[in-house]
Each structure stands twice: as structure tokens, then as C-alpha cells.
Design an enzyme around this catalytic site. Structure first.
Site, PDB file in Angstrom:
ATOM      1  N   GLU A  21      -5.499  11.163  -0.409  1.00 17.73           N
ATOM      2  CA  GLU A  21      -4.263  10.959  -0.053  1.00 17.73           C
ATOM      3  C   GLU A  21      -3.050   9.788  -1.114  1.00 17.73           C
ATOM      4  O   GLU A  21      -2.193  10.026  -1.012  1.00 17.73           O
ATOM      5  CB  GLU A  21      -5.114   9.010   0.205  1.00 17.73           C
ATOM      6  CG  GLU A  21      -5.761   9.316   1.800  1.00 17.73           C
ATOM      7  CD  GLU A  21      -5.946   8.070   2.408  1.00 17.73           C
ATOM      8  OE1 GLU A  21      -5.350   7.902   4.037  1.00 17.73           O
ATOM      9  OE2 GLU A  21      -7.285   7.480   1.549  1.00 17.73           O
ATOM     10  N   TYR A  53      18.947  -9.193   3.024  1.00 21.36           N
ATOM     11  CA  TYR A  53      17.908  -8.323   3.793  1.00 21.36           C
ATOM     12  C   TYR A  53      18.247  -6.891   3.615  1.00 21.36           C
ATOM     13  O   TYR A  53      17.037  -6.089   3.331  1.00 21.36           O
ATOM     14  CB  TYR A  53      17.810  -8.958   5.609  1.00 21.36           C
ATOM     15  CG  TYR A  53      19.287  -8.398   6.258  1.00 21.36           C
ATOM     16  CD1 TYR A  53      19.588  -7.413   6.233  1.00 21.36           C
ATOM     17  CD2 TYR A  53      20.317  -9.752   6.826  1.00 21.36           C
ATOM     18  CE1 TYR A  53      20.400  -7.197   6.987  1.00 21.36           C
ATOM     19  CE2 TYR A  53      20.720  -9.865   7.586  1.00 21.36           C
ATOM     20  CZ  TYR A  53      21.432  -8.056   7.517  1.00 21.36           C
ATOM     21  OH  TYR A  53      22.674  -7.854   9.033  1.00 21.36           O
ATOM     22  N   ILE A  72      -4.118  -1.410   1.373  1.00 22.14           N
ATOM     23  CA  ILE A  72      -2.392  -1.779   2.226  1.00 22.14           C
ATOM     24  C   ILE A  72      -2.546  -3.386   2.099  1.00 22.14           C
ATOM     25  O   ILE A  72      -1.680  -3.917   1.554  1.00 22.14           O
ATOM     26  CB  ILE A  72      -2.296  -1.778   3.458  1.00 22.14           C
ATOM     27  CG1 ILE A  72      -3.088  -1.563   4.246  1.00 22.14           C
ATOM     28  CG2 ILE A  72      -1.967  -0.399   3.505  1.00 22.14           C
ATOM     29  CD1 ILE A  72      -2.919  -1.696   5.277  1.00 22.14           C
ATOM     30  N   GLU A  73      -3.781  -4.038   1.912  1.00 26.46           N
ATOM     31  CA  GLU A  73      -3.757  -5.281   0.905  1.00 26.46           C
ATOM     32  C   GLU A  73      -3.319  -5.607  -0.403  1.00 26.46           C
ATOM     33  O   GLU A  73      -2.555  -6.592  -0.244  1.00 26.46           O
ATOM     34  CB  GLU A  73      -5.032  -5.582   1.080  1.00 26.46           C
ATOM     35  CG  GLU A  73      -6.000  -5.595   2.217  1.00 26.46           C
ATOM     36  CD  GLU A  73      -6.366  -4.462   2.314  1.00 26.46           C
ATOM     37  OE1 GLU A  73      -7.607  -4.527   3.839  1.00 26.46           O
ATOM     38  OE2 GLU A  73      -6.057  -3.663   1.611  1.00 26.46           O
ATOM     39  N   LYS A  98      -0.327   1.177   8.591  1.00 26.16           N
ATOM     40  CA  LYS A  98      -1.031   2.026   8.144  1.00 26.16           C
ATOM     41  C   LYS A  98      -1.157   3.198   9.051  1.00 26.16           C
ATOM     42  O   LYS A  98      -2.049   3.414   9.511  1.00 26.16           O
ATOM     43  CB  LYS A  98      -1.482   2.050   7.193  1.00 26.16           C
ATOM     44  CG  LYS A  98      -1.538   3.223   6.585  1.00 26.16           C
ATOM     45  CD  LYS A  98      -3.092   3.411   5.756  1.00 26.16           C
ATOM     46  CE  LYS A  98      -3.488   4.941   4.681  1.00 26.16           C
ATOM     47  NZ  LYS A  98      -4.429   4.843   3.422  1.00 26.16           N
TER      48      LYS A  98
END
Length: 117
Positions: A21, A53, A72-73, A98
Site C-alpha cells: 500500500e 474552503y 485512516i483514523e 478508502k
């Protein structure tokens, strides 16, 4: 409280727990919802009174692409902290998806909400 949101922000990142990955980027998709009082911007029509933004989105992309991560946390927590501290919002909800993580699923992800202390 009013809200500003960014939906579907794509960030190509080195993310994951497996060695493969980190050999190529994978797409992450973020939804960001920020508590922001729109009163001043609505009255002045001035960008300086608004939550920019575009600038916020670029900062999030730069943060995520700055280094590889396993989870991803971690991405969600770091993005929330960045937005709270750098953009002075009252609270933020960060959703990170993801889509390539589980072959049998359209997407997987996490969602967190954080507020200023």
C-alpha cells in the site's frame, strides 16, 4: 450554528498497513463539515469574513500528502486538529473513505466529530 462543508475531496495518499500500500498512492475521499458563523460573511460579501474552503481544502491535501500513514483514523484525527487550530472553527466533522480497502465493498471509512476545548 451555521455550517460550511466540503464533500468528496479527493486526496491521493500513501495509506495502509501493508507494504504494497506504500508502493503507490490510493484515493481517499473526505467530507468535511465545519461549524462556522456565517453572519459577517453574509452581511459583507467579503471573503475575509468567510471560511475560505479553497484554502482549507488545499491545507488538508498538503497535510495528508506530507507523509505516509497506516490508518485512516490517523488521517481523520490530524485533519480535524488542523481545521480546529488553523481555521478557528467551533467544531468539525471529518469523514474519510478508502474505496479500495475492501474488494467486496464500495467503500469503507471513519467519521469523527471534534470541537474546540
Amino acid at each position: 450554528m451555521d455550517k460550511v462543508f466540503v464533500k468528496g475531496l479527493r486526496v491521493d495518499a500513501y495509506i495502509g498497513v501493508y507494504d504494497w500500500e506504500h508502493e503507490q498512492t490510493q484515493p481517499l475521499f473526505l467530507d468535511l463539515t465545519m461549524a462556522w458563523d456565517q453572519t459577517a460573511a453574509g452581511g459583507s460579501d467579503a471573503l475575509s469574513d468567510a471560511l475560505d474552503y479553497d484554502t482549507l481544502s488545499k491545507a488538508v491535501v498538503a497535510l495528508i500528502q506530507a507523509r505516509p500513514r497506516q490508518l485512516i483514523e490517523t488521517v481523520a484525527a490530524e485533519v480535524a486538529q488542523l481545521i480546529l487550530t488553523e481555521f478557528n472553527v467551533a467544531s468539525v466533522t471529518v469523514r474519510v473513505e478508502k474505496p479500495q480497502a475492501v474488494a467486496a465493498a464500495n467503500t469503507v471509512g471513519v467519521e469523527i466529530t471534534r470541537s474546540r476545548a
